[in-house]
Write an enzyme that holds these catalytic residues in place. Structure first.
Site, PDB file in Angstrom:
ATOM      1  N   TYR A  45       0.843  -1.204   0.000  1.00  0.00           N
ATOM      2  CA  TYR A  45       0.000   0.000   0.000  1.00  0.00           C
ATOM      3  C   TYR A  45       0.881   1.258   0.000  1.00  0.00           C
ATOM      4  O   TYR A  45       0.573   2.251  -0.662  1.00  0.00           O
ATOM      5  CB  TYR A  45      -0.925  -0.011   1.233  1.00  0.00           C
ATOM      6  CG  TYR A  45      -1.674   1.279   1.394  1.00  0.00           C
ATOM      7  CD1 TYR A  45      -2.728   1.604   0.549  1.00  0.00           C
ATOM      8  CD2 TYR A  45      -1.296   2.219   2.365  1.00  0.00           C
ATOM      9  CE1 TYR A  45      -3.401   2.808   0.669  1.00  0.00           C
ATOM     10  CE2 TYR A  45      -1.961   3.418   2.491  1.00  0.00           C
ATOM     11  CZ  TYR A  45      -3.014   3.714   1.643  1.00  0.00           C
ATOM     12  OH  TYR A  45      -3.656   4.917   1.751  1.00  0.00           O
ATOM     13  N   SER A 127      -2.821  13.846   7.342  1.00  0.00           N
ATOM     14  CA  SER A 127      -3.906  13.510   6.413  1.00  0.00           C
ATOM     15  C   SER A 127      -5.217  13.333   7.181  1.00  0.00           C
ATOM     16  O   SER A 127      -5.221  12.952   8.349  1.00  0.00           O
ATOM     17  CB  SER A 127      -3.549  12.204   5.697  1.00  0.00           C
ATOM     18  OG  SER A 127      -4.696  11.615   5.138  1.00  0.00           O
ATOM     19  N   GLN A 148      -4.473  18.249   6.305  1.00  0.00           N
ATOM     20  CA  GLN A 148      -4.905  18.031   4.914  1.00  0.00           C
ATOM     21  C   GLN A 148      -6.340  17.516   4.923  1.00  0.00           C
ATOM     22  O   GLN A 148      -6.644  16.493   5.534  1.00  0.00           O
ATOM     23  CB  GLN A 148      -3.968  17.028   4.235  1.00  0.00           C
ATOM     24  CG  GLN A 148      -4.344  16.704   2.794  1.00  0.00           C
ATOM     25  CD  GLN A 148      -5.183  15.455   2.681  1.00  0.00           C
ATOM     26  OE1 GLN A 148      -4.928  14.472   3.375  1.00  0.00           O
ATOM     27  NE2 GLN A 148      -6.195  15.474   1.821  1.00  0.00           N
ATOM     28  N   TYR A 150      -9.795  16.099   3.248  1.00  0.00           N
ATOM     29  CA  TYR A 150     -10.599  15.459   2.202  1.00  0.00           C
ATOM     30  C   TYR A 150     -12.053  15.693   2.561  1.00  0.00           C
ATOM     31  O   TYR A 150     -12.389  15.749   3.752  1.00  0.00           O
ATOM     32  CB  TYR A 150     -10.358  13.945   2.185  1.00  0.00           C
ATOM     33  CG  TYR A 150      -9.137  13.478   1.440  1.00  0.00           C
ATOM     34  CD1 TYR A 150      -8.855  13.922   0.151  1.00  0.00           C
ATOM     35  CD2 TYR A 150      -8.277  12.552   2.015  1.00  0.00           C
ATOM     36  CE1 TYR A 150      -7.741  13.448  -0.530  1.00  0.00           C
ATOM     37  CE2 TYR A 150      -7.160  12.083   1.339  1.00  0.00           C
ATOM     38  CZ  TYR A 150      -6.906  12.540   0.061  1.00  0.00           C
ATOM     39  OH  TYR A 150      -5.805  12.076  -0.608  1.00  0.00           O
ATOM     40  N   ARG A 185      -5.297   1.079  -7.909  1.00  0.00           N
ATOM     41  CA  ARG A 185      -4.079   0.486  -7.329  1.00  0.00           C
ATOM     42  C   ARG A 185      -4.088  -1.024  -7.570  1.00  0.00           C
ATOM     43  O   ARG A 185      -4.687  -1.779  -6.803  1.00  0.00           O
ATOM     44  CB  ARG A 185      -4.004   0.775  -5.827  1.00  0.00           C
ATOM     45  CG  ARG A 185      -4.271   2.220  -5.452  1.00  0.00           C
ATOM     46  CD  ARG A 185      -3.025   3.047  -5.293  1.00  0.00           C
ATOM     47  NE  ARG A 185      -3.377   4.464  -5.225  1.00  0.00           N
ATOM     48  CZ  ARG A 185      -3.834   5.081  -4.150  1.00  0.00           C
ATOM     49  NH1 ARG A 185      -3.971   4.431  -3.022  1.00  0.00           N
ATOM     50  NH2 ARG A 185      -4.135   6.365  -4.205  1.00  0.00           N
ATOM     51  N   LYS A 274      -2.817  21.398  -3.012  1.00  0.00           N
ATOM     52  CA  LYS A 274      -1.876  20.308  -3.345  1.00  0.00           C
ATOM     53  C   LYS A 274      -2.448  19.476  -4.499  1.00  0.00           C
ATOM     54  O   LYS A 274      -3.634  19.138  -4.492  1.00  0.00           O
ATOM     55  CB  LYS A 274      -1.689  19.426  -2.105  1.00  0.00           C
ATOM     56  CG  LYS A 274      -0.866  18.176  -2.311  1.00  0.00           C
ATOM     57  CD  LYS A 274      -0.614  17.502  -0.966  1.00  0.00           C
ATOM     58  CE  LYS A 274       0.197  16.230  -1.094  1.00  0.00           C
ATOM     59  NZ  LYS A 274      -0.585  15.094  -1.592  1.00  0.00           N
ATOM     60  N   HIS A 298       0.561  13.206  -6.341  1.00  0.00           N
ATOM     61  CA  HIS A 298       0.155  12.270  -5.296  1.00  0.00           C
ATOM     62  C   HIS A 298       1.135  11.084  -5.221  1.00  0.00           C
ATOM     63  O   HIS A 298       0.739   9.956  -4.925  1.00  0.00           O
ATOM     64  CB  HIS A 298      -1.264  11.761  -5.587  1.00  0.00           C
ATOM     65  CG  HIS A 298      -2.126  11.621  -4.368  1.00  0.00           C
ATOM     66  ND1 HIS A 298      -3.098  12.534  -4.031  1.00  0.00           N
ATOM     67  CD2 HIS A 298      -2.175  10.658  -3.404  1.00  0.00           C
ATOM     68  CE1 HIS A 298      -3.704  12.124  -2.927  1.00  0.00           C
ATOM     69  NE2 HIS A 298      -3.153  11.005  -2.519  1.00  0.00           N
TER      70      HIS A 298
END
Ligand SMILES: Cc1cc2nc3c(=O)[nH]c(=O)nc-3n(C[C@H](O)[C@H](O)[C@H](O)COP(=O)(O)O)c2cc1C
Length: 406
Positions: A45, A127, A148, A150, A185, A274, A298
């Site tokens: 990951y 995050s 940060q 989201y 991913r 960002k 990223h």
């Protein structure tokens, strides 16, 4: 009795790993150590990127293809690498990027990392997608902290996080704009990570062999409460968002330029955009009042086959010269030499993600400290070789084009 015996074994083994990091001369050694301690389903990951991982490789290679142009015969006994970013004086031009799920690498991973980042004299960016409460992370460090954001869970949930970050004393808000959908991913899909997250026991059995071979990690993981949830995303009932729900939630959490209006109003402080990939978006960020931008893809985890960030930086930095916006960059930095290249190419400072995550996975706080020491010593060494005593003196003349393939 059994519990205290297990605690003793866990502490002994954590101390052992924390000591091993001291022997790591480079970030790649921290990565290898992390891979020995943490099971592959977890390390993948952190190591992995989107799609075929072309951009992930390009980010690193873009730095490796640059060559230096040193000026010898110049006395350069010490190097001043202090700089100021958004009004914070930092002792090296390297900031910790927001990295989700650090708690899967080490108990209370985000707080442990924050302590080391503060001791390294730089800024910690937390995050939203982390396993430790933002208040605990803030109080773990003496250094400045950014949060940060989201928009996972929607506007009301985000407003609650903003309120908490403000109350806890975070200094700036970082808005990541390059996540309109979760990255593809393939590594995680091949590993069957989703099966590990669902509640059923049977599909998880196939991970047992790799977990048992990483017994030290396994003991730490379970003593820390097992699979983390997301305490910085408080759902309407007050409970944290469970780990398993996140993939789907990310699909609905894109930040748009319109969202900036209510986010700015709620935050009321400096903010950073960002995920800048071109001059157009860099200028839009400035028009919307960003005090800093991060040229970032990223870490190659969102859209594969976008340009490596070093190349984007070379276009964006000159275009922002006349504006009151600090230009930062991240992606692919693995050494102090890479940091020097980024600064000579126009960045005010850089962010790093994987380098300190590898350190955390390898040896907790000691590993994160080691990652920043490796970068600091690498910057100092490179600058002295270049005959350049202060980072603000770095420019394109310290680099040289080399005709590869001719
Ligand atoms: C495992 C992992 C998780 C990440 N999580 C986040 C995140 O939650 N929010 C965010 O804005 N960026 C996230 N990023 C991207 C980093 O902030 C940063 O842009 C990237 O790691 C820089 O590249 P580098 O790893 O080569 O230094 C993550 C990166 C990694 C490797």
């Amino acid at each position: 009795m059994l519990e205290s015996c297990l605690d003793y074994c866990r502490a002994r083994s954590e101390n052992g790993w924390a000591k091993a990091v001291a022997d790591c001369p480079a970030i790649a050694d921290l990565r290898r150590l992390m891979e020995r301690r943490v099971p592959p389903v977890v390390t993948d990951y952190f190591l992995g990127g989107a799609g075929e991982e072309q951009t992930l490789k390009d980010n690193v290679e873009a730095f490796q293809r640059v060559r230096f142009n040193p000026h010898y015969g110049v006395k350069c006994d010490s190097v001043n690498m202090r700089t100021e970013v958004l009004g914070h004086e930092i002792s090296l031009p390297v900031i910790a990027a927001p990295v989700g799920s650090l708690r899967t690498l080490w108990p209370r991973g985000e707080a442990v990392a924050a302590a080391a980042i503060g001791k390294s004299g730089t800024i910690c960016t937390l995050s939203t997608l982390t396993g430790t409460r933002l208040e605990e992370v803030k109080s773990a460090t003496q250094g400045p902290c950014w949060f940060q954001l989201y928009l996972v869970g929607g506007k009301e949930v985000a407003l609650k996080s903003i309120e908490r970050a403000k109350a806890a004393g975070y200094h700036a808000l970082v808005l990541t704009i390059d996540t309109p959908v979760a990255g593809l991913r393939f590594r995680d899909q091949r590993n069957g990570s989703a099966e590990l997250l669902n509640g059923k026991l049977w599909p998880k059995i196939r991970f047992a062999p790799q977990m048992i071979r990483r017994l030290s990690w396994l003991m730490s993981f379970y003593s820390d409460g097992g699979l983390m949830d997301f305490p910085n995303i408080e759902l309407p009932g007050g409970q944290p968002m469970p780990y398993a729900d996140i993939g789907q939630q990310l699909q609905q959490s894109a930040v748009t330029w319109e969202d900036l209006f209510w986010i700015k109003e709620a935050w009321g402080g400096p903010f950073v955009i960002k995920g800048i990939h071109n001059v157009h978006d860099a200028r839009l960020a400035a028009e919307h009042g960003a005090k800093a931008i991060v040229v970032s893809n990223h870490g190659g985890r969102q859209l594969d086959r976008v340009l490596p960030t070093l190349h984007i930086l070379k276009a964006v930095a000159p275009a922002m010269k006349d504006l009151d916006v600090e230009v930062l960059m991240d992606g692919g930095i693995r050494s102090g030499a890479d940091v020097v290249i980024a600064l000579a190419s126009g960045a005010k400072a850089v962010l790093v993600g994987r380098p300190y995550a590898y350190g955390l996975g390898a040896g907790g706080e000691g590993g994160v400290l080691r990652a920043f020491t490796i970068l600091r010593e690498g910057i100092e060494h490179t600058m002295r070789q270049l005959g350049c005593a202060a980072i603000e003196q770095l420019n394109e003349s310290h680099l040289v084009a080399y005709p590869f393939g001719q």
